[in-house]
Design an enzyme around this catalytic site. Sequence first.
Site, PDB file in Angstrom:
ATOM      1  N   LYS A 213       0.931  -1.092   0.100  1.00 51.19           N
ATOM      2  CA  LYS A 213      -0.053   0.264  -0.001  1.00 51.19           C
ATOM      3  C   LYS A 213       0.895   1.237   0.038  1.00 51.19           C
ATOM      4  CE  LYS A 213      -3.778   0.061   2.563  1.00 51.19           C
ATOM      5  NZ  LYS A 213      -4.585   0.139   3.673  1.00 51.19           N
ATOM      6  N   GLU A 219       9.960  -5.934   3.844  1.00 51.54           N
ATOM      7  CA  GLU A 219      10.344  -6.983   3.069  1.00 51.54           C
ATOM      8  C   GLU A 219       9.781  -6.974   1.663  1.00 51.54           C
ATOM      9  OE1 GLU A 219       9.175  -7.990   7.326  1.00 51.54           O
ATOM     10  OE2 GLU A 219       8.397  -6.490   5.752  1.00 51.54           O
ATOM     11  N   GLY A 278      -5.144  -5.255   5.412  1.00 47.46           N
ATOM     12  CA  GLY A 278      -4.493  -6.395   4.848  1.00 47.46           C
ATOM     13  C   GLY A 278      -4.827  -7.678   4.740  1.00 47.46           C
ATOM     14  N   ARG A 279      -5.345  -8.100   5.882  1.00 52.03           N
ATOM     15  CA  ARG A 279      -5.827  -9.374   5.976  1.00 52.03           C
ATOM     16  C   ARG A 279      -7.151  -9.555   5.508  1.00 52.03           C
ATOM     17  NH1 ARG A 279      -5.114  -7.050  10.435  1.00 52.03           N
ATOM     18  NH2 ARG A 279      -6.782  -6.518  12.042  1.00 52.03           N
ATOM     19  N   GLU A 364      -4.248 -11.876  13.887  1.00 50.66           N
ATOM     20  CA  GLU A 364      -4.056 -10.698  13.875  1.00 50.66           C
ATOM     21  C   GLU A 364      -5.123  -9.623  14.413  1.00 50.66           C
ATOM     22  OE1 GLU A 364      -0.994  -8.982  11.104  1.00 50.66           O
ATOM     23  OE2 GLU A 364      -2.810  -8.223  10.236  1.00 50.66           O
ATOM     24  N   HIS A 395      -2.756 -38.214   9.767  1.00 50.03           N
ATOM     25  CA  HIS A 395      -1.452 -39.155   9.905  1.00 50.03           C
ATOM     26  C   HIS A 395      -0.158 -38.276  10.756  1.00 50.03           C
ATOM     27  CE1 HIS A 395      -2.535 -42.770   7.864  1.00 50.03           C
ATOM     28  NE2 HIS A 395      -3.261 -41.866   7.117  1.00 50.03           N
ATOM     29  N   LYS A 515       9.291  -4.499  14.051  1.00 52.54           N
ATOM     30  CA  LYS A 515       9.784  -3.897  12.856  1.00 52.54           C
ATOM     31  C   LYS A 515      10.624  -2.498  12.958  1.00 52.54           C
ATOM     32  CE  LYS A 515       5.529  -3.481  10.730  1.00 52.54           C
ATOM     33  NZ  LYS A 515       4.725  -3.292   9.618  1.00 52.54           N
TER      34      LYS A 515
END
Length: 553
Positions: A213, A219, A278-279, A364, A395, A515
């Site tokens: 954004k 990152e 964001g999510r 979050e 399993h 951050k």
Amino acid sequence: MNSPAAGFTPLRDRPAYRRLAEHFDNVSGLSLRELFDQDPARGQRLALEFEDIYFDYSKQRVTDETLDLLVALAEESGLSARISAMFGGEHINVTEDRAVLHVALRAPTSEVIDFDGHDVVPEVHEVLNRMGGFADRLRSGEWTGHTGQRISNVVNIGIGGSDLGPVMAYEALKHYSQRDLTFRFVSNVDGTDFVEKTRDLDPAQTLFVISSKTFTTLETMTNARTARDWLLAGLGTPEGDVSPVAKHFVAVSTNAEKVSEFGIDTENMFGFWDWVGGRYSMDSAIGLSTMLAIGPDGFGQLLAGFHSVDEHFRTAALRQNIPALMGLLTVWYTDFFGSQTQAVLPYDQYLNRFPASLQQLPMESNGKSVSLDGKRVDYGTGPVYWGEPGTNGQHSFYQLIHQGTLTIPADFIGFLHTLNPVGQHHDLLTANVFAQTEALAFGKTADQVRAEGVEDSLVPFKVFEGNHPTSTFLVGQLTPYTLGQLVGLYEHSVFTQGVIWSVDSFDQWGVELGKVLAQRVIPELQSEQPPALAHDSSTNTLIRRYRAAQGRS
């Protein structure tokens, strides 16, 4: 900023919560065996059907009184009013003074959704139309790279919601994707992620979608710059010439200045808004890679699935409201049973990234320890969501769910029809959905084990206590539409939880501190001269050891 404490009643002071606490003491010892014996029709009665989704919650450890009290708690907590406030564009993200309007991302053009005095739906569709035009040009081969070659590889670079939603959607809808296009997703700042995702790609045929954004995310922009260097080197571009970038990069961002500085033509910038978290952004321009894969029509079906659940959540009575019940059940187990986790177990290999995507959404959103009045909560919030596709999980970790000491509510997601009918595979897969929920609910008693001829010394090891709560979603088939519905159900379930717990489900201050500190540590790792370190003794020692390994002591 809106006053979050206005009319605020702490959770434990709400009458329905107190009645639930008393009720829990009376029913916590009941077993699902007893509940089904007392009500043989329970399996049909405690189920809801919405379009092509059948939601069976009969194997939850609840009675009718439990459900009535949970609904009463929702009413006392103002859930209906909060739903109206969200759809009405009110600033319900109170700590950031923002509206929460991801529902506008999937609204049809016929709807009006007001945000601070203007309708946002036309803006949404303007971006969608631009995305659709670009997708059609790329998918048809009209859009070519710098050398004139057709684009055959799309690499999405983002992190968090700019990665988890798109990669989940691509994997989930791969059956519908254009198969002459290769899609990769880079998120981790670890250079290995970029190197391995691009190792076998031809730069002349590769397009990068940079999703940030602000166009400043550490990152994402580190990976974007590496991608630009990789492209220019791979094309043999003379030093200082960045002209190929315009044909091989597009941006999902709102920062036109930074996008232009990077070398991307702002005509190929697709924006979204502060009212999109964001999510909650996979159906915004963040979903450009999804649209490139399944086409504008497929993306439209995805949005329509989301919208159908939005309308269900907005209009259905709470007792018939699937996401509201999902959220209330999570509150029931978290606050009264002390459950700290929630398993999500999809029985479709295409949904292999669905649990990972869901991890961000609830954790979050509701991983909060401070309520809206600014005080620390004295009850549980935000369980850990996790899972793997069936039957793989059977399993590995199902042992813990069946015979461990924890109460782990689990959602099973099955499909009536497979996209890949091969022999008897789908019958076997679906049999496991039904068998696992039956086994978790009813278990196997010591007498049943002995009746199988097991010697007494081994009986305790082969007993299954059962009474493990599950819900089952039985869906017609995995399509873009039903995927939108499934994600929408969990979005609104998380919203319901946050309303009951009185937390702000739409901020994420918890991601900030690490951050900020990383920005302080980076120059301390990279400086040629030994830095003056002022961290704790552990962090100082770790920094010195790393510097020594890099020859910077």
